[in-house]
Design an enzyme around this catalytic site. Sequence first.
Site, PDB file in Angstrom:
ATOM      1  N   HIS A 108      45.016 -25.121   4.417  1.00  0.00           N
ATOM      2  CA  HIS A 108      43.931 -24.792   5.340  1.00  0.00           C
ATOM      3  C   HIS A 108      44.489 -24.119   6.595  1.00  0.00           C
ATOM      4  O   HIS A 108      43.963 -23.105   7.065  1.00  0.00           O
ATOM      5  CB  HIS A 108      43.160 -26.064   5.743  1.00  0.00           C
ATOM      6  CG  HIS A 108      42.209 -26.564   4.697  1.00  0.00           C
ATOM      7  ND1 HIS A 108      42.605 -26.918   3.443  1.00  0.00           N
ATOM      8  CD2 HIS A 108      40.865 -26.763   4.758  1.00  0.00           C
ATOM      9  CE1 HIS A 108      41.560 -27.325   2.751  1.00  0.00           C
ATOM     10  NE2 HIS A 108      40.481 -27.234   3.521  1.00  0.00           N
ATOM     11  N   HIS A 132      -7.594 -43.753  -6.213  1.00  0.00           N
ATOM     12  CA  HIS A 132      -6.691 -42.842  -6.911  1.00  0.00           C
ATOM     13  C   HIS A 132      -6.134 -43.432  -8.200  1.00  0.00           C
ATOM     14  O   HIS A 132      -6.019 -42.741  -9.209  1.00  0.00           O
ATOM     15  CB  HIS A 132      -5.505 -42.465  -6.006  1.00  0.00           C
ATOM     16  CG  HIS A 132      -5.800 -41.366  -5.041  1.00  0.00           C
ATOM     17  ND1 HIS A 132      -5.877 -40.051  -5.411  1.00  0.00           N
ATOM     18  CD2 HIS A 132      -6.015 -41.394  -3.707  1.00  0.00           C
ATOM     19  CE1 HIS A 132      -6.137 -39.302  -4.351  1.00  0.00           C
ATOM     20  NE2 HIS A 132      -6.227 -40.096  -3.301  1.00  0.00           N
ATOM     21  N   GLU A 157       2.935 -44.063   3.245  1.00  0.00           N
ATOM     22  CA  GLU A 157       2.614 -42.654   3.017  1.00  0.00           C
ATOM     23  C   GLU A 157       1.571 -42.205   4.033  1.00  0.00           C
ATOM     24  O   GLU A 157       1.721 -41.174   4.696  1.00  0.00           O
ATOM     25  CB  GLU A 157       2.089 -42.487   1.596  1.00  0.00           C
ATOM     26  CG  GLU A 157       1.645 -41.076   1.260  1.00  0.00           C
ATOM     27  CD  GLU A 157       0.947 -41.006  -0.087  1.00  0.00           C
ATOM     28  OE1 GLU A 157       0.836 -39.887  -0.619  1.00  0.00           O
ATOM     29  OE2 GLU A 157       0.489 -42.044  -0.603  1.00  0.00           O
ATOM     30  N   GLN A 216      -8.168 -44.920  -0.893  1.00  0.00           N
ATOM     31  CA  GLN A 216      -6.885 -44.705  -1.558  1.00  0.00           C
ATOM     32  C   GLN A 216      -6.774 -45.503  -2.850  1.00  0.00           C
ATOM     33  O   GLN A 216      -6.147 -45.059  -3.812  1.00  0.00           O
ATOM     34  CB  GLN A 216      -5.734 -45.039  -0.611  1.00  0.00           C
ATOM     35  CG  GLN A 216      -5.620 -44.104   0.567  1.00  0.00           C
ATOM     36  CD  GLN A 216      -5.545 -42.644   0.159  1.00  0.00           C
ATOM     37  OE1 GLN A 216      -4.601 -42.208  -0.488  1.00  0.00           O
ATOM     38  NE2 GLN A 216      -6.570 -41.872   0.515  1.00  0.00           N
TER      39      GLN A 216
END
Length: 448
Positions: free
Chosen positions: A435, A276, A342, A273
Site C-alpha cells: 500500500h 391486511h 412500521e 391495519q
Amino acid sequence: MLATIDLRSQPLGARQLRAALPRAEYDVEAALSAVRPICDDVHDRGAEALYEYGERFDGVRPSSLRVPAEVLTAAVDVLDADVRAALEVSIERARAVHADQRRTDTTTRLHESGTVTERWVPVDRVGLYVPGGRAVYPSSVVMNVVPAQLAGVGSLAVASPPQKENVGVFAGYPHPTILAACALLGVDEVWAMGGAQAIAGFAHGFVDDASGDGGECEPVSLVTGPGNIYVAAAKRLLKGLVGIDAEAGPTEIAVLADATADPDHVAADLISQAEHDPLAGSVLITDSTQLADEVARAVERRAAATKHSERVVEALSGRQSAIVLVDDLDAGLRVADAYAAEHLEVITEDAPAVAARVRNAGAIFVGAHSPVSLGDYVAGSNHVLPTGGSAAHSSGLSVQSFLRGIHVVEYSAQALAEVAPHVLALSEAEDLPAHGEAVTARTGEVVQ
C-alpha cells in the site's frame, strides 16, 4: 380479543422489552427451502418456469408474461373515475414529497488540489414488486414507482401476480387497477408474475417468445416492494445477486395514546391495519387504563361489523397484537422505540412534542387527524416501510433507496505528497507495505 400486557412498575430495559412486546411468528429462514428450488428453476428454464408457477400458484396462465400496451391502455379506459382521481392525487402528492429527497453531489476540498466528491448515481434498472393476494394495491405501484422515477432510474419494470378472476382483455394479467396505475405513471414494462418466481425472474432475467419483441426481461440491479413470506425469502436468497429494499414482514401499527385520545378513533386505526393480514400487528401503548378499556370495547364492536371481520379478529387475537399498559408517557416512548413500529401514531396531549422524541418508527402519524390510512394513500409519504422492529435500523422506501453514493477522489502530486507519510505509517501498522509502495512509486524522494 386484544390481550393486555402490563408493564407498569416493570423494568424497561432493551432485553426485557424485546421479550415482552408482541410480535408475529414470521420465519423467513424456514421459507427458504420452499423458494430455493423455484428460484433455481427460473434461473434454469426462464419464461417456461414462470408460466408453470403462475398456473400452479395463481391458477392462470397468461397468453404472454409481458402485459401488452393495449391492455394497459384499456385498464385506464375502464378505471372508475373516482379511483382515477384518487390515484392522480396520490401520484401528485408522492411526487411533491419525494422530489425534495433528491440528493445533490457535494465536493469536500481537503487541500488546494485534493478533493473528494460524493456523486449520487441512480441504479441502472429496478424491478418493482406489487402484491396481489387478499387485496388490490394500486397504491403500492405509486409508492414504488414514484421514488424510482424521481431518482432518475433509467429502466424500471413492475411485476404483479396474474389474476384468474380477470376476464376479457385482462384475462391472465394482473388486476386492471394495478395496470391502470402503471399506465398513469408512464410505466410500460409490466409483467404478469408473482411470488418468489417474480423475484427470481427479475434477478436472473429471461426471454419470453410469446411476448413478441418486448419479451426480454433484462436482469435488474435492485428489487423493491412488499410481498408475502415467500417473496421475502426469495429476496433473502437472491440478495447479493441483486440489491433489495427489505425483507418485508406483516404490516403493523402501534398507537401511543393518553387519556385525551378518542377511543373510537384508536380502535378504528388498529382495525385498519388488522384488515391486511391475519398476521398483522395492532398495538396500543397507553398510560390510561380507562382508554385501554374503552378501546378494547370499541375494537370488539367495530371488528364484528367490518367487512373482513374474520381476518381482523384473527389478527387482533393473535400474539402480535395487544394493549400495553405503561406508567407514563416517558415509559410509553421507551416501549414505542423498543417496538420500532412500521407505523406509529402519536395521539396525546401536545402530540407534536411527543412525536419529536420518537427515535424508532417507519413513519410517524401525529395527532388526532393523521391516521395511518392517510399515509397508505395520499399523505405524500411512502408506505413501503420497515417491519418487525427493523425500523430501529432501517428506513422506508425513498428516492435514496434507488441512489448509490460514489466517492470520487482527485489529488494532485502536491496533495499526495503532503499525506504520503501518513499513508506509509498506516500501511506499516497494518503490515501492508505494498500500500505504501503504491504511494512512494509516485512521490519518490519526497517521502524517502
